[in-house]
Design a protein around this motif. Structure first.
Motif, PDB file in Angstrom:
ATOM      1  N   TRP A   1       5.496   3.325  -7.421  1.00  0.00           N
ATOM      2  CA  TRP A   1       4.614   3.416  -6.240  1.00  0.00           C
ATOM      3  C   TRP A   1       3.226   3.939  -6.603  1.00  0.00           C
ATOM      4  O   TRP A   1       2.602   4.604  -5.778  1.00  0.00           O
ATOM      5  CB  TRP A   1       5.178   4.371  -5.160  1.00  0.00           C
ATOM      6  N   TYR A   2       2.721   3.676  -7.799  1.00  0.00           N
ATOM      7  CA  TYR A   2       1.437   4.305  -8.139  1.00  0.00           C
ATOM      8  C   TYR A   2       0.355   3.405  -8.703  1.00  0.00           C
ATOM      9  O   TYR A   2      -0.797   3.837  -8.809  1.00  0.00           O
ATOM     10  CB  TYR A   2       1.645   5.489  -9.084  1.00  0.00           C
TER      11      TYR A   2
ATOM     12  N   ASN B   1      -2.010   1.563  -8.042  1.00  0.00           N
ATOM     13  CA  ASN B   1      -2.810   1.058  -6.912  1.00  0.00           C
ATOM     14  C   ASN B   1      -3.909   0.086  -7.336  1.00  0.00           C
ATOM     15  O   ASN B   1      -4.159  -0.896  -6.656  1.00  0.00           O
ATOM     16  CB  ASN B   1      -3.395   2.230  -6.106  1.00  0.00           C
TER      17      ASN B   1
ATOM     18  N   ILE C   1       2.889   9.178  -2.250  1.00  0.00           N
ATOM     19  CA  ILE C   1       2.914   7.710  -2.284  1.00  0.00           C
ATOM     20  C   ILE C   1       1.824   7.125  -1.391  1.00  0.00           C
ATOM     21  O   ILE C   1       1.160   6.151  -1.756  1.00  0.00           O
ATOM     22  CB  ILE C   1       4.294   7.177  -1.820  1.00  0.00           C
TER      23      ILE C   1
ATOM     24  N   LYS D   1       0.142  10.348  -7.996  1.00  0.00           N
ATOM     25  CA  LYS D   1       0.240   8.887  -8.176  1.00  0.00           C
ATOM     26  C   LYS D   1      -1.100   8.140  -8.095  1.00  0.00           C
ATOM     27  O   LYS D   1      -1.791   7.989  -9.094  1.00  0.00           O
ATOM     28  CB  LYS D   1       1.238   8.309  -7.176  1.00  0.00           C
ATOM     29  N   GLY D   2      -1.468   7.641  -6.927  1.00  0.00           N
ATOM     30  CA  GLY D   2      -2.635   6.770  -6.761  1.00  0.00           C
ATOM     31  C   GLY D   2      -3.952   7.431  -7.106  1.00  0.00           C
ATOM     32  O   GLY D   2      -4.964   6.741  -7.246  1.00  0.00           O
TER      33      GLY D   2
ATOM     34  N   SER E   1      -3.986   6.081 -10.254  1.00  0.00           N
ATOM     35  CA  SER E   1      -3.196   4.835 -10.341  1.00  0.00           C
ATOM     36  C   SER E   1      -2.253   4.894 -11.539  1.00  0.00           C
ATOM     37  O   SER E   1      -1.876   3.856 -12.103  1.00  0.00           O
ATOM     38  CB  SER E   1      -4.100   3.600 -10.434  1.00  0.00           C
ATOM     39  N   GLY E   2      -1.895   6.111 -11.951  1.00  0.00           N
ATOM     40  CA  GLY E   2      -0.916   6.269 -13.030  1.00  0.00           C
ATOM     41  C   GLY E   2      -1.496   6.208 -14.426  1.00  0.00           C
ATOM     42  O   GLY E   2      -0.759   6.341 -15.405  1.00  0.00           O
TER      43      GLY E   2
END
Ligand code: PLP
Length: 433
Positions: free
Chosen positions: A50-51, A53, A235, A261-262, A265-266
């Motif tokens: 979930w990252y 983006n 998330i 996460k976003g 974007s990891g």
């Protein structure tokens, strides 16, 4: 399919007896695409965890990290020390956050940020002369990471079991009920409750958007009782729900917003907590009190430089609104699957995230989300198999055409799983979940 024999790598959330000789090795990424070691291409419909983006393989972020490492890899931000990227990122995030005069406390990920927020909530009440306000409330199906507080606040039973006693003075309420939250606060006594933790859309627990009015209702209940509202946007932030911190959608101004996460974007690990002036003031106005908490790599200069480059891309390419623009197309692509015998429900429509729930009768017969996810992978799509559902959260760069294909490929994967068990049919009138 790429495999690897008897690994030394212990994978999180994995049955290592099975995985040890059956790893799936991803070698390269480019936008929404991933490639295995044989060069086979896959659509990353889950954005990794979930990252992802802005999608994979962005040289601009790699260049920013490389330049920062060449200059100063990092230096601790403990005490009075700072580094330029941490200062700049703090300024940008607080300017973007929907909380006036906010501050930010950096960590290295989501779970660490949850533990930071939980400890800060208790420390805040202690600083206010109310040390008995320690109780923390969270929700069924919620996921808040695997650290100490996060495990205790998590509402997925399997993730809590087998670790002995969890953190005391925590409670879990049903996910969509305002009455249940209000009742729990009354039952405990508001004067003992420190904070309520809420994901805007529950992610790992199965993609549950909030019922209409729920988020606004939660804010009102917390305000009524003086309970701190902590929104876990790990998330949902950075475009997943169509805005920077997800809460803008309901015009909320929480006491803390947890993110991770976003924010990069990891590309590198980073998380943090946006803190309102209410919570920060006792620590920021009078000398003599410190929040005695923080991880070695909090405010890591190279991670912050990667975050700044990622935010620049999100902004320049106007990716933030796409989480809301694409929520309908994603739901529309998956909704027709409800007529499939293996499917009991399709959820989504709040942000670029969705879930196809597998019928409990099917799961009982071994036709699990993991099998559907494996069948998807064989067809060149990576989507996450959760306990009861297959989940989707692709990069914000995904096209509408690819979203449409996602629905079609999911149907083909469901058909393939069903073909292996031709005698399966759900019991008439069986509950959806
Ligand atoms: N909170 C939410 C809502 C999450 O989805 C996650 C991870 O998926 C976490 C917290 C924990 O983040 P991390 O895995 O970076 O510790």
């Amino acid at each position: 399919m790429a495999t690897h024999s008897d690994t030394r790598l212990w994978h999180p959330f994995a049955d290592m007896a099975v995985v040890r000789t059956g790893e799936f090795v991803i070698d390269r990424g480019e936008d929404v695409w991933l490639f295995d070691r044989e060069g086979k291409r896959y659509l990353d419909a889950s954005g990794s965890l979930w990252y992802a983006n802005v999608g994979h393989g962005r040289q601009e972020i790699a260049d920013a990290a490389r330049a920062q490492m060449g200059k100063l890899e990092t230096y601790s931000v403990f005490g009075d020390v700072a580094n330029e990227p941490a200062l700049e990122l703090a300024t940008q995030l607080c300017d973007l956050a929907p909380i006036q005069d906010a501050r930010v406390f950096f960590t290295t990920g989501g779970g660490e940020s949850i533990d930071t927020a939980a400890k800060l909530a208790r420390a805040y009440w202690s600083a206010e002369g109310r040390p008995e306000r320690v109780h923390l409330i969270s929700r069924e199906a919620g996921y808040h990471g695997t650290n100490g507080f996060g495990t205790s606040l998590g509402g997925i039973e399997a993730n809590r079991a087998g670790f002995g006693p969890l953190v005391a003075d925590t409670s879990i309420v049903p996910y969509g009920s305002l009455d249940a939250l209000d009742q729990k606060i009354h039952e405990l006594g508001p004067e003992r409750v420190a904070a309520f933790f809420v994901e805007p859309v529950i992610g790992a627990g199965g993609v549950y958007p909030p019922p209409d009015g729920y988020m606004e209702g939660v804010a009102a209940i917390c305000a009524d009782h003086g309970v701190l509202l902590i929104v876990d946007s790990v998330i949902c932030a950075f475009g997943r729900l169509g805005s920077w911190f997800a809460v803008e959608r309901w015009s909320l101004e929480p006491d803390m917003i947890v993110f991770a996460k976003g924010v990069t974007s990891g590309y590198l690990p980073l998380g943090g907590v946006i803190v309102s002036p209410r919570v920060a003031d006792p620590f920021w106005s009078e000398p003599g009190r410190s929040f005695r908490h923080g991880a070695t790599y909090a405010g890591h200069a190279t991670c912050c430089a990667a975050a700044l480059a990622n935010i620049e891309i999100l902004d320049r390419e106007e990716l933030i609104p796409r989480g809301a623009e694409l929520e309908r197309p994603l739901l529309d692509a998956l909704t027709p699957l409800v007529d499939h015998p293996l499917v009991s429900e399709v959820r989504g429509g709040t942000g670029l995230m969705a879930a196809v729930e597998i019928h409990p009768d099917a799961i009982g017969r071994g036709l699990t989300p993991a099998k559907v996810s494996a069948a998807l992978r064989e067809r060149g799509v990576i989507a996450r198999g959760l306990a009861r559902a297959v989940a989707y959260s692709p990069p914000l760069t995904i096209t509408r055409e690819l979203i449409t294909e996602l629905g079609e490929t999911t149907r083909a994967a469901l058909d393939a799983v069903l073909e292996d068990h031709p005698t399966f049919s759900p019991a008439p009138g069986a509950p959806a979940r």
